[in-house]
Enzyme design. Structure first.
Site, short mmCIF file in Angstrom:
data_model
loop_
_atom_site.label_atom_id
_atom_site.label_comp_id
_atom_site.label_asym_id
_atom_site.label_seq_id
_atom_site.Cartn_x
_atom_site.Cartn_y
_atom_site.Cartn_z
N ASP A 36 0.83 -1.21 0.00
CA ASP A 36 0.00 0.00 0.00
C ASP A 36 0.86 1.26 0.00
O ASP A 36 0.45 2.29 0.52
CB ASP A 36 -0.95 0.01 1.21
CG ASP A 36 -0.21 -0.03 2.54
OD1 ASP A 36 1.01 -0.23 2.55
OD2 ASP A 36 -0.88 0.15 3.58
N LYS A 67 4.37 1.81 16.19
CA LYS A 67 3.21 2.60 16.65
C LYS A 67 3.35 3.01 18.12
O LYS A 67 2.44 2.81 18.93
CB LYS A 67 1.91 1.83 16.42
CG LYS A 67 1.83 1.21 15.03
CD LYS A 67 0.62 1.54 14.24
CE LYS A 67 0.81 1.26 12.77
NZ LYS A 67 0.64 -0.08 12.30
N ASP A 76 1.78 6.23 2.35
CA ASP A 76 1.02 5.01 2.64
C ASP A 76 -0.43 5.34 2.35
O ASP A 76 -1.00 6.25 2.98
CB ASP A 76 1.22 4.65 4.12
CG ASP A 76 0.35 3.48 4.57
OD1 ASP A 76 -0.75 3.30 4.03
OD2 ASP A 76 0.78 2.75 5.48
N1 GDD Z 1 -0.32 -11.64 3.64
C1 GDD Z 1 -0.54 -10.83 4.68
N2 GDD Z 1 -0.95 -11.37 5.87
N3 GDD Z 1 -0.36 -9.50 4.53
C2 GDD Z 1 -0.58 -8.70 5.60
C3 GDD Z 1 -1.02 -9.19 6.84
C4 GDD Z 1 -1.21 -10.61 6.97
O1 GDD Z 1 -1.58 -11.15 8.03
N4 GDD Z 1 -1.16 -8.14 7.70
C5 GDD Z 1 -0.82 -7.02 6.99
N5 GDD Z 1 -0.48 -7.36 5.72
C6 GDD Z 1 -0.02 -6.46 4.65
C7 GDD Z 1 -1.02 -5.37 4.29
O2 GDD Z 1 -1.84 -5.79 3.21
C8 GDD Z 1 -0.09 -4.23 3.87
O3 GDD Z 1 0.30 -4.33 2.52
C9 GDD Z 1 1.16 -4.44 4.72
O4 GDD Z 1 1.12 -5.81 5.17
C10 GDD Z 1 1.25 -3.49 5.92
O5 GDD Z 1 0.04 -3.57 6.65
P1 GDD Z 1 -0.75 -2.22 7.05
O6 GDD Z 1 -1.99 -2.66 7.73
O7 GDD Z 1 -0.85 -1.31 5.91
O8 GDD Z 1 0.25 -1.66 8.17
P2 GDD Z 1 0.49 -0.16 8.63
O9 GDD Z 1 0.42 0.78 7.49
O10 GDD Z 1 -0.39 0.12 9.79
O11 GDD Z 1 2.01 -0.24 9.19
C11 GDD Z 1 3.04 -0.82 8.40
O12 GDD Z 1 3.45 0.06 7.37
C12 GDD Z 1 4.04 1.34 7.83
C13 GDD Z 1 4.46 2.11 6.60
O13 GDD Z 1 3.36 2.44 5.84
C14 GDD Z 1 4.23 -1.12 9.34
O14 GDD Z 1 5.17 -1.88 8.59
C15 GDD Z 1 4.86 0.17 9.89
O15 GDD Z 1 6.03 -0.16 10.63
C16 GDD Z 1 5.25 1.09 8.74
O16 GDD Z 1 5.75 2.31 9.24
MG MG Z 2 -0.17 0.66 5.50
#
Ligand code: GDD
Ligand code: MG
Length: 362
Positions: free
Chosen positions: A116, A167, A225
């Site tokens: 994303d 977070k 993001d």
């Molecule tokens: N296959 C799979 N299985 N994918 C997953 C799962 C899972 O259980 N959980 C999350 N994902 C994928 C989501 O589809 C997304 O592409 C990515 O992992 C990150 O998940 P988000 O839900 O978007 O996390 P976030 O935005 O709150 O936080 C993450 O991204 C940030 C940067 O945008 C973390 O990695 C943070 O540390 C980071 O700063």
């Molecule tokens: Mg994200």
């Protein structure tokens, strides 16, 4: 040095995209049409340009839709394979599960991408840093105003990551995890298999505690993001305006992108990176700025739509005003309604004509 042609990548696309509901009720976040193509098309085209040739999709939520959209990847000059978790395994568990489909040896670098993210950073430079320093993992880092919503990542003067604080309410730096990693394959293989694991909360802190070399590759290029409605419309508009170059953009950079069969009255104003989807219509006197108009939707005369998403087949009637709003597929916003910041209209909902108006100066 450029990165080796033939680099393998894992794309994390199994999340439910809850913050983007109702858009993600029927379509996973990475497949939402963004500047005319599924969001992932931008990431895949970029990865291809940096030498990636084989991508393993780590899927879970609505897994079958990814294969329907991207097939074997040949349309992108890539080989795409799909590894699905029956129940989501978290980011670390998903990477470990997807690694079963990798073909590279244990000492090879593997690119891992959150599904994303729009980013202008140089993937080859990140890989080169990783290889030249012999790191276990190299994280792309960027700076944001509110690091508490992300993984906060302090480093020493040498770029070595000293902590990973996912977070945290008390971030120690504005520098955050930008969601693009280079892993040694052997490090992925050491993640426990078939278990729920978070790379952010378990794997990275564990590697740092064990004294492994975890590096940060920091840069200041475009980064976003798209996990919230406001960020999603911004990302789409930025691509259309050319603030981030994408090889997958299906038209010239400009104030708006009109897709097949879109009809915009010459008396309408459609600006600030708006996408007008296939067969969507915008009537005379309407003003649409920085928005995503989905396939077959209709914005009637005199309506105003700003930084909003109008879903597939949805209708915005004459004189209605939308600012920072998501209108679900097939919904109808009746004449005179004024919807603002963060409101979401669920698919198929009918908001009748607004008979009562509130005015701040009464
Ligand atoms: N296959 C799979 N299985 N994918 C997953 C799962 C899972 O259980 N959980 C999350 N994902 C994928 C989501 O589809 C997304 O592409 C990515 O992992 C990150 O998940 P988000 O839900 O978007 O996390 P976030 O935005 O709150 O936080 C993450 O991204 C940030 C940067 O945008 C973390 O990695 C943070 O540390 C980071 O700063
Ligand atoms: Mg994200």
């Amino acid at each position: 040095m450029r990165s080796p042609d033939g680099l393998e990548a894992i794309l994390l696309v199994g999340g439910q995209g809850t913050r983007l509901r109702p858009l993600t009720l029927s379509t996973p976040k990475p497949l939402l049409p963004t500047a005319g193509v599924p969001f992932l098309a931008h990431q895949l085209a970029k990865a291809r340009a940096y030498g990636v040739r084989r991508v393993v999709f780590a899927t879970s939520y609505r897994a079958s839709m990814f294969g329907e959209a991207f097939g074997d990847g040949s349309g992108f000059g890539l080989e795409i394979v799909y590894m699905t978790e029956d129940t989501p395994l978290g980011t670390g568990g998903a990477i470990r599960n997807a690694a079963r489909a990798l073909t590279c040896p244990p000492d090879a670098p593997v690119l891992v991408l959150n599904g994303d993210i729009l980013s202008g950073h140089d993937i080859a430079e990140q890989v080169d840093l990783h290889v030249s320093r012999g790191a276990a993992v190299t994280l792309h880092l960027t700076e944001v105003d509110d690091p508490s919503r992300f993984g906060c990542v302090p480093t020493d003067d040498d770029g070595r990551v000293s902590a990973f604080l996912e977070k945290t309410p008390n971030p120690v730096t504005n520098r955050i995890n930008a969601g693009c990693y280079v892993f040694q394959r052997s490090v992925i293989d050491a993640i426990p298999e078939g278990q729920v694991v978070s790379v952010e909360r378990e794997t990275f802190p564990g590697l740092i505690a064990a004294g492994e070399l975890v590096l940060g590759y920091a840069d200041t290029s475009y980064w976003l993001d798209v996990g919230t409605p406001a960020a999603f419309v911004q990302g789409s508009a930025d691509l259309v305006l050319g603030k981030l170059a994408s090889p997958a953009l299906p038209g010239p950079v400009g104030e708006c992108l009109l897709l097949d069969g879109a009809v915009v009255s010459p008396e309408a104003k459609v600006t600030c990176g708006t996408v007008v989807g296939p067969r969507a219509r915008v009537e005379a006197g309407a003003s649409v700025r920085g928005s995503v108009l989905s396939e077959g939707c209709h914005v009637a005369s005199g309506a105003t739509v700003v930084n909003s998403v109008v879903g597939v087949g949805a209708r915005v009637a004459s004189g209605a005003v939308l600012r920072e709003v998501v209108v679900g597929d097939g919904a109808h916003i009746g004449p005179g309604n004024e919807l603002t910041s963060g409101m979401r209209v669920w698919p198929g909902v009918n908001l009748p004509e607004c008979a009562v108006r509130f005015s701040s100066d009464v």
